[in-house]
Design an enzyme around this catalytic site. Structure first.
Site, mmCIF file in Angstrom:
data_model
loop_
_atom_site.group_PDB
_atom_site.id
_atom_site.type_symbol
_atom_site.label_atom_id
_atom_site.label_comp_id
_atom_site.label_asym_id
_atom_site.label_seq_id
_atom_site.Cartn_x
_atom_site.Cartn_y
_atom_site.Cartn_z
ATOM 1 N N ASP A 91 63.437 87.535 4.747
ATOM 2 C CA ASP A 91 64.070 86.445 5.492
ATOM 3 C C ASP A 91 63.108 86.003 6.585
ATOM 4 O OD1 ASP A 91 65.542 84.728 6.999
ATOM 5 O OD2 ASP A 91 67.155 86.122 7.459
ATOM 6 N N TRP A 116 62.486 97.313 7.723
ATOM 7 C CA TRP A 116 63.641 97.766 6.955
ATOM 8 C C TRP A 116 63.268 97.786 5.507
ATOM 9 C CZ3 TRP A 116 67.310 95.694 3.517
ATOM 10 C CH2 TRP A 116 67.301 94.317 3.333
ATOM 11 N N ASP A 135 57.748 92.908 9.938
ATOM 12 C CA ASP A 135 57.408 91.666 10.620
ATOM 13 C C ASP A 135 56.039 91.774 11.276
ATOM 14 O OD1 ASP A 135 59.750 90.512 9.866
ATOM 15 O OD2 ASP A 135 60.780 90.811 11.775
ATOM 16 N N ASN A 163 68.501 91.549 7.675
ATOM 17 C CA ASN A 163 67.201 90.881 7.781
ATOM 18 C C ASN A 163 67.222 89.631 8.661
ATOM 19 O OD1 ASN A 163 68.327 88.945 6.144
ATOM 20 N ND2 ASN A 163 67.149 89.466 4.333
ATOM 21 N N ASP A 164 68.350 89.373 9.334
ATOM 22 C CA ASP A 164 68.390 88.215 10.220
ATOM 23 C C ASP A 164 67.748 88.508 11.568
ATOM 24 O OD1 ASP A 164 69.788 86.792 8.326
ATOM 25 O OD2 ASP A 164 71.710 87.544 9.032
#
Lengths: 188, 175
Positions: A91, A116, A135, A163-164
């Site tokens: 995402d 994650w 990230d 994943n937000d």
């Protein structure tokens, strides 16, 4: 036959049309006209090859081969597209479009020590691999190739598998740049 | 060169997470643009390693240590098994107690990570967690900070950890 019209021009037109009426048959004209109309409209019904006009034919897809809907449309060759198989739960902006690779950070950013971990099916061998969504942090948002994969994504009250949220915990900066997808291992 | 390094790192990661069980006989090349040419082969991970990877590794790291904010498991977590409250604590920390997995899976992954990352620190008479023990312990809701402080004090008083720093958490200044 005595002409009806007196004027020179009218007389000329009259004689021409009388001549035409005497030389041609109205029923013949109608039948010819009808023949062409039918022929023109029935031509496309003839069994000629028309593949060229059909446009790009969709490649025959293996229908619902995998349990994962994402994997059914995934590919393994282009990490700059959202349907690259590892992005089933990615995402954000793809690092591969931002100067990095599918699992490398672009220059000027650093990988977060936390990530994650989800799993994606590789469409070529049908096996399930664990993927770390990590990230890259330290520069403003990349803004290219925004993708939203949601396999295994949970609501944010399960933040370990959501994943937000920005996964820059522990990185030198909490500023999010892009998302990478590293291979962790092969699931049993 | 980058591909080679990536392959090496991946192979290393794969061998680390599958430590403790013999690698499966047949690995297959990962069909992916990054790995096809490198010939990278991955052996399937054992189930417990997968449980650790999908539930713990993201934060605690594949080697049992990660960012300063996250308690290190490697060389430390085993100390907790040396006193009963510490043993209970490892099941009762919220992310274990409230985990979506079954009691049996939680017991398995706890035993696996203790043996993998902190075998040397385990209690001499350590008995592996069982599913029924986990089922009972995870019902409790604890005050994590107070509990942890009490356990570290007790371990120190009993001479079970070398110093108070052994299990200390770093002081984090966020902003």
């Amino acid at each position: 036959m005595k002409p009806i019209c007196s004027g020179r021009f009218d007389g000329l037109i009259e004689s021409l049309s009388r001549g035409a009426a005497q030389l041609t048959s109205r029923r013949g004209f109608l039948s010819q006209c009808g023949l062409w109309l039918v022929a023109a409209s029935s031509l496309p019904l003839l069994p000629v090859a028309r593949r060229a006009q059909a446009g790009e034919r969709p490649v025959a897809k293996p229908a619902r081969k995998f349990a994962s809907e994402f994997a059914n449309h995934a590919q393994t060759n282009d990490p700059t597209r959202c349907n690259y198989w590892r992005y089933c739960a990615s995402d954000g902006y793809l690092c591969a479009c931002c100067g990095g690779g599918p699992h490398t950070c672009p220059p000027g950013t650093s990988p977060s020590p936390t990530s994650w971990i989800g799993s994606c099916i590789n469409p070529d061998d049908g096996r399930t691999y664990l993927i770390a969504y990590r990230d890259c942090c330290g520069q403003d948002s990349c803004g290219r190739c925004a993708c939203l994969g949601q396999e295994g994504d949970m609501p944010s009250y399960r933040p370990q598998v959501n994943n937000d949220i920005v996964w820059c915990f522990g990185a030198s900066s909490m500023v999010y740049h892009c998302s990478s997808a590293g291979l962790v291992g092969l699931a049993e | 060169m980058r591909q080679f390094a990536a392959a090496l790192a991946l192979a290393l990661a794969a061998s680390i997470v599958s430590a403790g069980s013999p690698p499966a006989a047949s690995g297959s090349n990962v069909p992916d643009i990054e790995t096809r040419r490198s010939g990278l082969q991955l052996a399937p991970m054992p189930r417990t390693a997968q449980l650790y990877a999908t539930n713990c590794q993201g934060c605690h790291g594949e080697f049992g240590s990660s960012a300063a904010e996250i308690p290190t498991l490697a060389g430390r977590v085993g100390y907790f098994t040396r006193i009963p409250e510490g043993r209970r604590y490892l099941v009762q920390v919220p992310n274990v107690a409230l985990n979506a997995n079954s009691d049996a899976d939680i017991a398995a992954v706890l035993n696996w990570l203790l043996a993998t990352y902190s075998r040397a620190q385990l209690a001499a008479d350590f008995q592996p967690y069982t599913a029924s023990e986990v089922a009972e312990l995870r019902q409790a809701r604890i005050d994590v900070v107070a509990s942890r402080r009490r356990i570290v004090d007790a371990l120190l008083a009993a001479g079970q950890i070398p110093s108070a720093d052994t299990l200390a958490l770093p002081h984090i200044v966020l902003y």
